[in-house]
Design a protein around this motif. Structure first.
Motif, short mmCIF file in Angstrom:
data_model
loop_
_atom_site.label_atom_id
_atom_site.label_comp_id
_atom_site.label_asym_id
_atom_site.label_seq_id
_atom_site.Cartn_x
_atom_site.Cartn_y
_atom_site.Cartn_z
N ASN A 111 45.74 31.91 34.29
CA ASN A 111 45.37 32.61 35.52
C ASN A 111 46.44 31.86 36.31
OD1 ASN A 111 43.29 33.69 34.43
ND2 ASN A 111 41.80 32.15 34.88
N LEU A 112 46.51 32.26 37.59
CA LEU A 112 47.36 31.91 38.90
C LEU A 112 46.77 30.96 39.84
CD1 LEU A 112 50.47 32.33 39.34
CD2 LEU A 112 49.68 34.34 40.78
N GLY A 113 46.84 29.87 39.84
CA GLY A 113 46.11 29.06 40.74
C GLY A 113 46.55 29.08 42.16
N PRO A 114 45.49 28.40 42.95
CA PRO A 114 45.58 28.67 44.42
C PRO A 114 47.20 28.27 44.90
CG PRO A 114 43.88 27.49 43.82
CD PRO A 114 44.32 27.56 42.66
N ARG A 115 47.57 29.24 46.04
CA ARG A 115 48.93 29.12 46.21
C ARG A 115 50.16 28.98 45.39
NH1 ARG A 115 48.30 27.80 51.98
NH2 ARG A 115 47.05 29.49 52.57
N ALA A 116 49.79 29.41 44.02
CA ALA A 116 50.77 29.40 43.08
C ALA A 116 51.45 30.50 42.63
CB ALA A 116 50.10 28.81 41.71
N SER A 117 52.96 30.43 42.17
CA SER A 117 53.75 31.67 41.92
C SER A 117 54.30 31.66 40.44
CB SER A 117 55.01 31.59 43.11
OG SER A 117 54.61 31.82 44.14
N SER A 169 41.72 39.89 40.17
CA SER A 169 40.35 39.65 40.62
C SER A 169 40.09 39.98 41.84
CB SER A 169 39.77 38.21 40.22
OG SER A 169 40.66 37.25 40.67
N SER A 170 38.95 40.64 42.15
CA SER A 170 38.70 41.44 43.61
C SER A 170 38.69 40.37 44.80
CB SER A 170 37.17 41.96 43.76
OG SER A 170 36.35 41.05 43.11
N ALA A 171 38.52 38.95 44.44
CA ALA A 171 38.43 37.88 45.51
C ALA A 171 39.63 37.52 45.96
CB ALA A 171 37.32 36.92 45.09
N THR A 172 40.62 37.82 45.19
CA THR A 172 41.92 37.05 45.28
C THR A 172 43.13 37.90 45.25
OG1 THR A 172 41.87 36.61 42.85
CG2 THR A 172 41.38 34.55 44.28
N GLY A 192 42.32 28.36 47.67
CA GLY A 192 41.26 27.67 46.91
C GLY A 192 40.69 28.31 45.85
N VAL A 193 41.14 29.53 45.50
CA VAL A 193 40.53 30.18 44.35
C VAL A 193 41.89 30.69 43.59
CG1 VAL A 193 39.22 32.08 43.62
CG2 VAL A 193 38.66 31.12 45.66
N ALA A 194 41.60 30.61 42.28
CA ALA A 194 42.63 31.07 41.12
C ALA A 194 42.52 32.31 41.06
CB ALA A 194 42.30 30.16 39.88
N ALA A 195 43.66 33.17 40.72
CA ALA A 195 43.40 34.68 40.64
C ALA A 195 43.71 34.96 39.01
CB ALA A 195 44.61 35.29 41.32
N VAL A 196 42.89 35.80 38.47
CA VAL A 196 42.98 36.41 37.31
C VAL A 196 43.89 37.73 37.31
CG1 VAL A 196 41.84 37.43 35.27
CG2 VAL A 196 40.81 35.57 36.56
N VAL A 197 45.16 37.62 36.91
CA VAL A 197 46.08 38.66 36.87
C VAL A 197 46.41 39.54 35.54
CG1 VAL A 197 48.31 39.28 37.84
CG2 VAL A 197 47.01 37.45 38.89
N ASP A 198 46.16 40.74 35.66
CA ASP A 198 46.73 41.54 34.57
C ASP A 198 47.50 42.57 34.76
OD1 ASP A 198 44.45 40.68 32.37
OD2 ASP A 198 43.14 41.57 33.93
N LEU A 199 48.64 42.63 33.95
CA LEU A 199 49.81 43.67 34.43
C LEU A 199 49.51 44.69 32.98
CD1 LEU A 199 50.84 40.46 34.60
CD2 LEU A 199 52.57 41.80 35.60
N TYR A 200 49.97 45.95 33.65
CA TYR A 200 49.95 47.14 32.86
C TYR A 200 51.62 47.67 32.87
CZ TYR A 200 45.17 46.30 32.87
OH TYR A 200 43.66 45.89 32.65
#
Length: 272
Positions: free
Chosen positions: A85-91, A116-119, A58-66
């Protein structure tokens, strides 16, 4: 009074849910680390594809790469954020990430994936080449290693990562890698032990912040002076040597020289 089959089944089900049972491990994490490469090798161009999956329904993930090159201080490495961002159950798959995303034409180093910490997200990768008469991939799977599995300075058995099942013979070559997932310079010890647990030699390595260091062809270079005999299984112990707040992750790559086929051995904790 004897229990009925139904009550026995209910009891068995209840036992499987008991909090005393060990929880299954997972690579799902909000901060994970893995190697990445784009290098011209003797048998073709080696590259790394990275796939990131958001398991939250149910929650999108904010994903950063270094990305930081090996043996380079990564404190100020530039970041790349997955667009939208990366949507719920998305790849999402980032092909040839070192070249296509970070624009290095020839490089090897450490990739950090933060969400993000919740996802928490699941991170996997494939490093491969495309040599041969017929174009195709041939390479090695590598998972993102969660930062929570990194060890710090600790003189107990909990302060060691174990890399087991390494062969020493003319048909195999082993490279070992120590990763530093912290912003503090890491001094780590890498020990070589035989099947009986006898210590042959300890090598100290320094790894800059958010980077990695590779020991190449360990039996013929770094540990050669200890004269380790052919056979196995050999083991590497990796530990943090200085109590400065730094932490360590590790792995080894074993390559069959007859075929070029590599496989990955990740450093494992002693605790469940």
């Amino acid at each position: 009074m004897k229990s009925s089959p139904l009550s026995c089944a209910a009891l068995l089900f209840a036992l499987t849910l008991s909090p005393a049972m060990a929880a299954a491990d997972t690579i799902s994490s909000t901060d994970s680390f893995l190697p990445a490469v784009h290098i011209n090798g003797a048998s073709g161009v080696f590259r790394t594809d990275v796939t990131i999956f958001n398991p939250d329904p149910g929650v999108a993930a904010v994903v950063d790469l270094y990305y930081t090159e090996a043996d380079v201080d990564g404190t100020v490495s530039p970041s790349f954020r997955i667009p939208g961002n990366l949507g719920p159950r998305a790849s999402v798959t980032l092909p040839d990430i070192v070249l296509s995303t970070f624009e290095y034409s020839s490089s090897y180093g450490l990739l950090e994936v933060k969400s993000s910490s919740a996802t928490p997200v699941l991170v996997t990768s494939n490093t491969y080449n495309m040599a041969g008469a017929v174009a195709g991939t041939y390479g090695q799977f590598s998972p993102g290693q969660p930062s929570r599995n990194a060890i710090g300075f600790d003189n107990s058995a909990l302060g060691v990562l174990f890399v087991t099942g390494i062969s020493n013979d003319p048909s195999h070559r082993t490279n070992a890698v120590v990763m530093n997932p912290t912003g503090i310079s890491l001094e780590a010890g890498v020990q070589l032990l035989d099947a009986a647990g006898n210590l042959f030699k300890t090598v100290l390595v320094t790894v800059p912040p958010y980077s990695l260091h590779q020991l190449n062809d360990i039996f013929n270079v770094d540990f050669a002076s200890a004269s380790p005999p052919d056979g196995g299984p050999w083991r590497l112990n990796v530990f943090v040597n200085v109590a400065n707040g730094s932490r360590a992750l590790c792995y080894a790559t074993v390559t069959d020289l007859r075929t070029g086929d590599p496989y990955l051995l990740t450093g494992q904790l002693a605790r469940p």
